[in-house]
Design an enzyme around this catalytic site. Structure first.
Site, PDB file in Angstrom:
ATOM      1  N   ASP A  44      -8.478 -51.454  29.174  1.00 15.56           N
ATOM      2  CA  ASP A  44      -7.565 -52.395  29.840  1.00 15.56           C
ATOM      3  C   ASP A  44      -6.408 -52.725  28.889  1.00 15.56           C
ATOM      4  O   ASP A  44      -5.437 -53.374  29.269  1.00 15.56           O
ATOM      5  CB  ASP A  44      -8.286 -53.646  30.350  1.00 15.56           C
ATOM      6  CG  ASP A  44      -9.032 -54.389  29.260  1.00 15.56           C
ATOM      7  OD1 ASP A  44      -9.070 -53.919  28.105  1.00 15.56           O
ATOM      8  OD2 ASP A  44      -9.573 -55.481  29.569  1.00 15.56           O
ATOM      9  N   SER A  45      -6.476 -52.169  27.673  1.00 18.29           N
ATOM     10  CA  SER A  45      -5.340 -52.226  26.752  1.00 18.29           C
ATOM     11  C   SER A  45      -4.158 -51.425  27.304  1.00 18.29           C
ATOM     12  O   SER A  45      -3.078 -51.438  26.722  1.00 18.29           O
ATOM     13  CB  SER A  45      -5.746 -51.685  25.371  1.00 18.29           C
ATOM     14  OG  SER A  45      -6.291 -50.383  25.488  1.00 18.29           O
ATOM     15  N   ASP A  83     -12.596 -49.191  31.468  1.00  9.95           N
ATOM     16  CA  ASP A  83     -12.779 -50.626  31.276  1.00  9.95           C
ATOM     17  C   ASP A  83     -12.811 -51.364  32.597  1.00  9.95           C
ATOM     18  O   ASP A  83     -11.985 -51.113  33.476  1.00  9.95           O
ATOM     19  CB  ASP A  83     -11.603 -51.184  30.458  1.00  9.95           C
ATOM     20  CG  ASP A  83     -12.007 -51.547  29.041  1.00  9.95           C
ATOM     21  OD1 ASP A  83     -13.219 -51.692  28.772  1.00  9.95           O
ATOM     22  OD2 ASP A  83     -11.098 -51.681  28.202  1.00  9.95           O
ATOM     23  N   LYS A 113     -17.075 -49.798  30.955  1.00  8.81           N
ATOM     24  CA  LYS A 113     -17.265 -50.700  29.800  1.00  8.81           C
ATOM     25  C   LYS A 113     -16.963 -52.119  30.235  1.00  8.81           C
ATOM     26  O   LYS A 113     -16.020 -52.352  30.985  1.00  8.81           O
ATOM     27  CB  LYS A 113     -16.364 -50.296  28.640  1.00  8.81           C
ATOM     28  CG  LYS A 113     -16.459 -51.267  27.445  1.00  8.81           C
ATOM     29  CD  LYS A 113     -15.820 -50.708  26.196  1.00  8.81           C
ATOM     30  CE  LYS A 113     -14.330 -50.916  26.093  1.00  8.81           C
ATOM     31  NZ  LYS A 113     -13.865 -52.335  26.179  1.00  8.81           N
ATOM     32  N   GLU A 115     -17.069 -56.411  28.712  1.00  6.63           N
ATOM     33  CA  GLU A 115     -17.110 -57.261  27.519  1.00  6.63           C
ATOM     34  C   GLU A 115     -18.157 -58.359  27.684  1.00  6.63           C
ATOM     35  O   GLU A 115     -18.375 -58.852  28.796  1.00  6.63           O
ATOM     36  CB  GLU A 115     -15.731 -57.900  27.282  1.00  6.63           C
ATOM     37  CG  GLU A 115     -14.631 -56.885  27.033  1.00  6.63           C
ATOM     38  CD  GLU A 115     -13.269 -57.520  26.760  1.00  6.63           C
ATOM     39  OE1 GLU A 115     -13.169 -58.774  26.729  1.00  6.63           O
ATOM     40  OE2 GLU A 115     -12.305 -56.756  26.574  1.00  6.63           O
ATOM     41  N   GLU A 182     -16.065 -54.840  17.958  1.00  2.00           N
ATOM     42  CA  GLU A 182     -14.646 -55.010  17.618  1.00  2.00           C
ATOM     43  C   GLU A 182     -14.475 -56.176  16.651  1.00  2.00           C
ATOM     44  O   GLU A 182     -14.931 -57.305  16.906  1.00  2.00           O
ATOM     45  CB  GLU A 182     -13.815 -55.248  18.896  1.00  2.00           C
ATOM     46  CG  GLU A 182     -12.325 -55.392  18.572  1.00  2.00           C
ATOM     47  CD  GLU A 182     -11.399 -55.263  19.774  1.00  2.00           C
ATOM     48  OE1 GLU A 182     -11.874 -54.991  20.894  1.00  2.00           O
ATOM     49  OE2 GLU A 182     -10.174 -55.433  19.577  1.00  2.00           O
TER      50      GLU A 182
HETATM   51  O1  KIV Z   1      -9.084 -51.771  25.921  1.00  2.00           O
HETATM   52  C1  KIV Z   1      -9.283 -51.244  24.812  1.00  2.00           C
HETATM   53  O2  KIV Z   1      -8.466 -50.489  24.276  1.00  2.00           O
HETATM   54  C2  KIV Z   1     -10.542 -51.554  24.136  1.00  2.00           C
HETATM   55  C3  KIV Z   1     -10.675 -51.069  22.719  1.00  2.00           C
HETATM   56  C4  KIV Z   1      -9.972 -52.021  21.832  1.00  2.00           C
HETATM   57  C5  KIV Z   1     -12.084 -50.862  22.332  1.00  2.00           C
HETATM   58  O3  KIV Z   1     -11.380 -52.201  24.680  1.00  2.00           O
END
Ligand code: KIV
Length: 263
Positions: A44-45, A83, A113, A115, A182
């Site tokens: 989600d980055s 994500d 993924k 969190e 992280e």
């Molecule tokens: O969204 C992302 O890029 C991440 C990484 C920082 C692991 O979750």
């Protein structure tokens, strides 16, 4: 080579380090496949690296499905983990499973993924029981940036370190196939790595994890140095190369050197 499945990734623990990278489109996913990268994260980055937001919080399910589908089309045999964005899994478990299903059915992801620590273990168990492979993510979890008040290290004090160890164990027992650590101290990452049977993938967590992940814009030098986290290593300066190439093109158009006359 056959697809990097979750079971192949799990077998890497203690044997073969996992190098992972983010990607947000098919072109870069295709460039990364065949390099030895085993896992691509459609993070989600995408929000703060590709879409111009200043955090991951504005990223929606529709955006994640769109980018995941593009990455899946370019990734070849590399495992694609997508994500789950902010509020796509926190409100209701049924909605979470439906959203994870979209990333797999519409996005072509191999896993998702999410969190969070022990409080997510029951959801992870339900997802895994329903055939959805889950990568967990603890320590600095960027979707909680407003609650944390910034992007600092986690697990520096003994009580928080113990909570993170307990979370890693709970998520592993719930069936997560890997866990991202992280921004936690090296010694804590080493301890978690030694105490759980699934691979740990570090980012700002030192050298003792079973694997590492970096955001592609940091690794390739697309983000300016002052925007990249201190722990990230720049393996190239693509930003400079792009600026140089495009300035040259502009100059050649201006001076009528490009294009050449066709005979
Ligand atoms: O969204 C992302 O890029 C991440 C990484 C920082 C692991 O979750």
């Amino acid at each position: 080579m056959k697809k990097w499945t979750t079971s192949k990734l799990r077998k890497c623990k203690g044997v073969d380090k996992i190098a992972a990278i983010t990607a947000y489109d098919a072109a870069f996913a295709n460039l990364f496949s065949g390099t030895g990268i085993k896992m691509i994260l459609v993070g989600d980055s995408v929000g703060n690296n590709a879409l111009g937001f200043d955090s991951t919080l504005p990223v929606t399910m529709d955006m994640m499905v769109h980018h995941t589908a593009a990455v899946s089309r370019g990734a070849g045999d590399v495992h694609v983990v997508a994500d789950m964005p902010f509020l796509s899994y926190q409100i209701d478990d049924n909605e979470a499973i439906r959203n994870a299903g979209r990333l797999i059915q519409e996005g072509g992801a191999d896993s998702v993924k999410l969190e969070g620590g022990s409080e997510r273990a029951a959801l992870v168990r339900r997802m895994v029981d329903n055939g959805i492979p889950v990568c967990a993510h603890i320590g600095l979890t960027p979707q909680s940036v407003l609650a944390f008040g910034g992007y600092g290290m986690h697990g520096k004090d003994a009580a928080e370190a113990e909570r993170l160890v307990a979370s890693a164990k709970a998520l592993s027992e719930a069936g997560a196939f890997a866990i991202v650590l992280e921004c936690v101290p090296d010694a804590l990452a080493a301890r978690i790595t030694a105490e759980i049977p699934i691979p740990t993938i570090g980012i700002g967590a030192g050298p003792h994890c079973d694997g590492q992940i970096l955001v592609m814009h940091d690794l390739l030098g697309i983000n300016p140095p002052d925007r990249a986290p201190k722990f990230a290593k720049r393996y190239a300066e693509i930003g400079d190369a792009v600026r140089k190439a495009v300035s040259e093109y502009v100059a050649e158009v201006g001076s009528a050197v490009f294009p050449k006359e066709r005979k």
